[in-house]
Write an enzyme that holds these catalytic residues in place. Structure first.
Site, PDB file in Angstrom:
ATOM      1  N   ASP A   1     -48.959  -7.991  26.143  1.00  0.00           N
ATOM      2  CA  ASP A   1     -48.515  -7.613  27.483  1.00  0.00           C
ATOM      3  C   ASP A   1     -47.778  -8.813  28.073  1.00  0.00           C
ATOM      4  OD1 ASP A   1     -48.550  -6.423  30.251  1.00  0.00           O
ATOM      5  OD2 ASP A   1     -49.841  -4.984  29.240  1.00  0.00           O
TER       6      ASP A   1
ATOM      7  N   HIS B   1     -43.925  -4.794  30.653  1.00  0.00           N
ATOM      8  CA  HIS B   1     -45.154  -5.351  30.088  1.00  0.00           C
ATOM      9  C   HIS B   1     -44.877  -6.295  28.932  1.00  0.00           C
ATOM     10  CE1 HIS B   1     -48.031  -3.216  32.563  1.00  0.00           C
ATOM     11  NE2 HIS B   1     -47.209  -2.195  32.517  1.00  0.00           N
TER      12      HIS B   1
ATOM     13  N   GLU C   1     -44.336   1.808  33.251  1.00  0.00           N
ATOM     14  CA  GLU C   1     -44.115   0.950  34.413  1.00  0.00           C
ATOM     15  C   GLU C   1     -42.883   0.055  34.338  1.00  0.00           C
ATOM     16  OE1 GLU C   1     -48.574   0.716  36.150  1.00  0.00           O
ATOM     17  OE2 GLU C   1     -48.107  -0.782  34.658  1.00  0.00           O
TER      18      GLU C   1
END
Lengths: 588, 675
Positions: free
Chosen positions: B267, B321, B391
């Site tokens: 991440d 991420h 995201e």
């Protein structure tokens, strides 16, 4: 230095790790590419120590803090310690040295530690002086550490602060070279409650909890040793209590276990407060009375539907109609007094259920016989009869003296019934919500109060329900921030009490680990690091908020894991530990 | 980690070891079975009464209604509940599992070794304590075990693996009164065989008080899973999780017949995966030089999982991420591989600090991706690959001139529509690299639900290539919630395959204090209780939300689900308690998919509660891998079935605040008095 590092991290060749630490703006250590420290790897512990005065301290001292930016490498095992007269202090020094035993590299500085302690045999009480002064001076490769205190506890706290000024990585330790700290707690009572009745805890776990208390200068291990669910306290005068009350024959605390724990706590500056909860919260363990010709000692034991007779299963409450009960209680007190040597005692007193007594013929007959009406006032009178007799028996068992007697808030501590209790005898442990009217009333009536208000300080909240579904009764989970901000003065002021003399009736606070949903394997993660937050609240009474404290707490918690093996709940991504000051919402 | 392990070991000694040396005579309790409720409760033992151990009681306690074989289950010791149970004898015999006679596999195949290893593992769950049996006690029964497995070779788990099995236990008594038990597992693959033994281990239990092992003497179980995909997602980037802890999690998963570990390897925070083709990744991305997963670490974990019937699916989350680990581009002459790295104020460029997103206009990025995909293919034999995809923050890309310049040359507008085109540009290229790296015509790829899986944009993704892991919410009336629900509904109606990880029921990190800011609690609070996890039933949702999909298609398209542990507030010290027992609760949802109204209370958490409490306590034992889960109840409740429930069992009443109960009881008291 670099050579040493290379030897210890087989995987760490410079080419394999691109980072180092550097003290940047705002006195914050940041992870930077190695090039920025001229290719030399500066470990985070060393950077933290030099970067900001007191950046490794928890709880933060309340007096003078002067820490120079010089750092020397030391070998703690080689410290020469002078003037530790008692074995108690020698043991405390051994505990201190043991924290650093895995760091074996030789140090640059020769370190001498001197103690100047007036009373090395002091006991902890509400009036104890826990202050200390820590002085470190380094000259020509020699460091002198002087710890001055009035009491053993104060001296030991000084040693704990010293341990926070020594930071290690790999084999090496670094110590702040020039230090002057004077420090004393703002509140005398700072603790954690552990319930060992709902689930049993091993002696190992209890010692681990005490380790965490000691590291953060908390001074009270409140042992809620028995409850309705099980009775693991081995009473040598009444061995039938554990025979009937333990979950299994092995899940008990023997006299040796308790002496061991009390001693372990003592050399770590922690008192053990025993609690025998009564007259409610008692059941399993008391069932043998009839068999021994003493009649029923407890009623409503394991009775269903439990909702009618208690607040959680299994039910159970003492049989106040039976005078033999008091002989048993007195014997348990005697056994507890033999092993728990501290200056305070908790006699329980919470969550009495009148419907249990009202539906038990033996009790209602007794009340009728004494012309006690079966009204709320009548049941209060009955309860008070227990309270007075139990207190008298305690005094008798303790050679005619009382201790600091502690009692939970309950129906009896509500304004209309508080007259039953004498503020010169009882200190009240307050578990109601922070907005409850009992709080201002108790201090106005002259009671000393220990804060355990559930809306901030109950560590069991926020998990799935264990009876029924949904989340448990005191949800949500209390984040460490909430605990850190648990300022009783603020709560009193919100209810109109602004007189500092009344604020002074608050003697401290405790987090509470009720264990319906905790056992050996997960209690530590619920207790820590949140109880560290309580430690700073009640030691330092900070005027700044959690936001300012966060980087220190995150770092302190990481040291507790690495140095003491205290594995608490994880607070942050490791990235935030390494990149201090960035994981925050900017609006704060 | 070693200190932590040492502690676990100490606890285990306390938990497991101490009880054997007690004298039963000191213990005033015994257990008895209430056959109407199939509940074992602790009783005071009468003077002359013989001692019935809790374990024996639990195994023998079969409800009268169950004995009539309603076709579901007839014992309260199994987890997850098998599809079909019949012929429970309601009796046990004392056995010594260490003395088990293994008759081999009656169907010849070349890989008898793998099956034999399973039998050895089964035996190792039991200590050899029964030999202490004192004279006058029940004689030990002889125990025989036989496999009937078509192909027991240990292979990697894939979509076509057959997990079904049949377990039969029969017993006979000879003229001398000696009992002989025959247990038999029939399956077509290694996986079914392994599951069969897992079930068998729940039917032969050692009692902590008398130390004897009791085994059910007669039963027939026919079993197969409802859902194909049964897993847990573990994030090892926010905090590092060490290999021994990952193995402990695998042990816990296998015990409840879960088959998938979804490994969220990387991440923005850190990149612990050691890539042999791009070593700079972990060099720049690991928290510490030793917080990495080397090729050996991964091979060891994958092999451990394989034996447990678990596939390990790696995830390389992208194009958002990403962050630490990708910074070496400029110094290697490859330009920026990521943008917005650690950019502040982070609230404008990402959802949590530190920020970072791929520089999707840099061609070198794709070459690097291909190398990573190739390494990951070599590390993980999984037939599936997780490409991340959640995201994406358009504002980050918007703040980078090189990116907006690229968009202008393509003729894309600098608005949401243009950024969707840019993202699609990335996704198409990355998928192309994945196929090349894996040398496949079409790769089985998983993506998180996102803006790209919403509305018309969903058509950017081929439903043949991608499976969507849905992490939105399935309840609520907020605009956000409505959007999520619509998204899931449309995916299903348009024929996409789905893996459920809806955060309102399956995110295990919720409910603690906030880690950014004061909270009071983190974003997806409250804590998801095991009841919620257990009742997370997508088939019921499809019905309730009137999703336009046939029963058959729903069965084909919903592959299953995963609980997810994001580790911002979790590391080695606390991950197990967050994962278990809640992931076990989900295991039964996915294996059995109990539905209300099947039969009596089946399908409700109320029925499941005592079985789960029992299973969790079993898992603490050393021989069973010592998976120390979050404590569910006071030990009193474990010793007394049915005592720790609300009177209004079945309704949704929460435990009242004790203050209220006092008020209620006082009120109740007055009404008694005045009436």
């Amino acid at each position: 230095m670099l050579v040493l590092l290379l030897a210890c991290f087989p995987a760490l060749i410079q080419a394999d790790f691109a980072w180092s630490y550097k003290c940047g703006e705002d006195s914050v250590c940041q992870r930077v590419p190695l090039a920025e420290t001229n290719g030399e790897y500066i470990p985070l512990p060393k950077c933290r120590l030099a970067c900001k005065a007191g950046g490794t301290l928890w709880p933060f001292p309340t007096g003078e803090v002067r820490i120079g930016s010089n750092v020397v490498s030391v070998n703690v095992g080689d410290f020469a310690v002078e003037a530790a007269r008692t074995t108690r202090l020698q043991e405390a020094v051994a505990v201190f040295k043991n924290h650093f035993k895995s760091f074996t590299a030789a140090g640059e500085a020769q370190v001498k530690v001197q103690f100047q302690i007036s009373d090395e045999t002091s006991d902890l009480s509400l009036k104890s002086d826990e202050s200390y002064r820590l002085w470190i001076q380094t000259h020509n490769g020699n460091s002198i550490v002087v710890i001055t205190a009035l009491t053993f506890q104060g001296g030991r706290h000084g040693l704990e602060t010293l341990s926070q000024l020594i930071q290690c990585e790999d084999q090496s330790c670094y110590m702040a070279a020039d230090v002057l700290i004077s420090d004393a707690p703002k509140y005398p009572w700072r603790g954690v409650l552990l319930d060992t009745s709902r689930n049993y805890f091993s002696v190992e776990t209890i010692k681990k909890v005490i380790d965490g208390l000691s590291a953060s200068k908390l001074n009270t291990f409140h042992w809620h040793i028995t409850d309705t669910h099980s009775f693991p306290f081995y009473s040598k005068r009444r061995p039938r209590m554990t025979e009937w009350g333990a979950y299994s024959p092995e899940q008990i605390y023997t006299e040796e276990d308790i002496k061991d724990i009390v001693h372990y706590a003592d050399v770590r500056g922690v008192r053990v407060l025993p609690e025998l909860d009564a007259p409610a919260h008692s059941g399993n363990g008391y069932q043998w009375g009839e068999e021994e010709g003493l009649g029923k000692l407890a009623v409503c034991v394991n009775r269903d539907p439990w909702e009618k007779y208690c607040v959680e299963p299994p039910c159970g409450q003492m049989n106040l109609a039976n005078p033999n009960l008091y002989d048993v209680v007195e014997d348990i007190y005697r056994d507890m007094l033999d092993t728990f040597t501290g200056s305070a005692f908790h006699i329980g007193g919470d969550e009495v259920n009148f419907n249990c007594w009202n539906t038990t013929k033996e009790v209602t007959d007794y009340m009728d016989g004494k012309n006690i009406p079966r009204t709320e006032e009548g049941f209060m009178e009955l309860w008070n009869e227990y309270q007075e007799e139990a207190l008298a028996r305690f005094k008798k068992a303790n050679g005619g003296k009382l201790k600091d007697m502690i009692l939970w808030t309950s129906h009896m501590t509500e304004p209309e019934f508080l007259h039953y209790l004498d503020p010169s005898i009882y200190t009240v442990q307050y578990w109601e919500s922070s907005t409850n009217k009992q709080l201002p009333n108790l201090v106005k009536q002259g009671f000393q109060v220990i804060m355990s208000n559930y809306d901030d300080l109950y560590l069991d909240c926020g998990f799935g329900a264990w009876v029924g579904e949904g989340n448990n009764w005191c949800s949500p989970y209390k984040g460490w921030q909430k605990i850190y901000m648990n300022d009783p003065k603020k709560y009193l002021a919100a209810q109109g009490v602004t007189d500092p003399a009344l604020w002074a009736k608050i003697v401290g606070g405790e987090t509470a680990m009720w264990t319906e949903q905790a056992g050996d394997q997960n209690a530590m993660t619920k207790i820590f690091p949140r109880s560290y937050a309580l430690a700073e609240r009640y030691w330092s009474d900070p005027t700044t908020g959690w936001f300012e404290a966060e980087p220190r707490l995150v770092y302190f918690n990481s040291i507790m894991e690495k140095q003491r093996g205290i594995y608490g709940n994880t607070l942050k991504p490791e990235w935030c530990v390494q990149s201090q000051g960035i994981c925050k919402l900017n609006k704060f | 980690m070693s200190a932590l392990h040492l502690n676990f070991t100490l606890w285990l000694l306390c938990l497991g070891g101490v009880l054997y040396n007690l004298v039963v005579g000191e213990y005033p309790y015994t257990w008895s079975c209430n056959s109407t409720a199939a509940a074992c409760t602790r009783q005071l033992k009468a003077a002359e009464e013989s001692f019935t151990p809790h374990t024996k009681c639990k195994l023998e306690c079969v409800s009268t209604s169950d004995q009539q074989d309603k076709g579901f289950f007839s014992t309260r010791v199994l987890w997850p509940r098998p599809k079909h149970v019949s012929g429970n004898s309601g009796k046990t015999a004392v056995v010594n599992v260490a003395d088990l006679a293994y008759n081999g596999n009656t169907i010849n195949n070349i890989a008898a070794d793998d099956l034999e290893q399973l039998v050895e593992n089964f035996k190792s769950k039991y200590s050899d304590s029964n030999s202490k049996t004192e004279s006058g006690d029940a004689v030990e029964a002889e125990l025989n075990f036989t496999f009937e497995v078509n192909n027991g070779t240990l292979v990697d788990f894939t979509d076509s693996s057959d997990e079904s099995y049949e377990l039969t236990i029969t017993s006979s008594t000879n003229e001398d009164g000696e009992v002989s038990i025959d247990a038999r597992v029939k399956a077509s693959s290694y996986f079914g065989a392994r599951h069969g033994l897992e079930t068998l281990s729940q039917l032969a239990l050692t009692d902590p008080v008398d130390g004897k092992t009791y085994m059910v003497t007669g039963i027939k179980i026919e079993d197969s899973p409802y859902y194909l995909w049964r897993g847990l997602s573990v994030d090892t980037s926010r905090n590092f999780i060490s290999p021994p802890v990952i193995k402990n999690i695998l042990t816990g998963l296998a015990a409840a017949k879960m088959n998938t570990l979804h490994w969220h390897l990387t991440d923005s925070h850190s990149f612990p995966y050691v890539s042999s083709r791009v070593p700079e990744m972990s060099q720049y991305g690991a928290y510490l030089p030793n917080k990495i997963y080397s090729a050996d670490d991964i091979a060891d974990i994958v092999q451990y999982a394989k034996k447990l019937g678990i596939r390990v699916v790696p995830e390389l989350d992208a194009p958002a991420h990403v962050g630490y680990g990708w910074q070496w581009g400029p110094s290697a002459g490859k330009g920026n591989l990521v943008v917005c790295l650690g950019k502040e104020p982070w609230t404008e460029y990402c959802l949590e600090p530190p920020c970072g997103q791929m520089n999707v206009v840099n061609d070198d990025l794709y070459l690097t991706l291909k190398k990573l995909y190739t390494d990951l293919k070599e590390s993980f034999p999984s037939d599936w690959f997780h490409m991340g995809g959640d995201e994406v923050n358009f504002n980050c890309w918007k703040s980078e001139e090189t990116i907006t310049d690229f968009m202008k040359t393509k003729g894309w507008k600098i608005n949401d529509e243009g950024f969707m085109k840019l993202w699609d540009y990335y996704q198409t290229k990355a998928y192309g690299q994945l196929k090349e790296a894996r040398e496949e015509e079409s790769s089985k790829a998983i993506l998180w639900s996102s803006r790209m899986t919403e509305g018309d944009d969903l058509s950017l993704l081929s439903k043949d290539d991608y499976v969507i892991q849905f992490w939105g919410t399935t309840v609520g009336d907020s605009e956000e919630a409505k959007k999520h629900k619509k998204q899931l509904k449309e995916m299903l109606e348009k024929g996409y395959r789905v893996i459920m990880s809806n955060h309102n029921e399956l995110y295990l990190d919720c409910g603690f204090g906030a880690w950014v800011g004061a909270g009071p609690n983190n974003w997806c609070s409250p804590f998801k209780s095991w009841h919620q996890v257990y009742m997370s039933d997508i088939r019921q949702w499809i019905e309730d939300e009137k999703v336009d999909i046939t029963e058959t298609k729903a069965k084909q398209q919903v592959l299953g689900g995963e609980t997810a542990i994001w580790t911002e507030q979790t590391s080695d010290s606390d991950i197990i308690y967050k994962v278990f027992p809640r992931t076990w609760a989900y295991a039964e949802r996915l294996w059995t998919n109990p539905s209300k109204g099947e039969s009596g209370d089946l399908g409700s958490w109320e029925e499941a509660e005592e079985r789960l409490t029992h299973f969790a306590s079993l898992m603490k034992e050393e021989g069973r891998g010592a998976v120390l889960s979050n404590t569910m109840k006071p030990e009193y409740c474990l010793q007394n079935d049915g005592k720790c429930v609300l009177e209004s069992n079945g309704s949704y009443i929460k435990l009242l605040h004790p203050e209220l109960i006092l008020v209620v009881s006082v009120f109740h008291l007055f009404s008694l008095y005045y009436s």
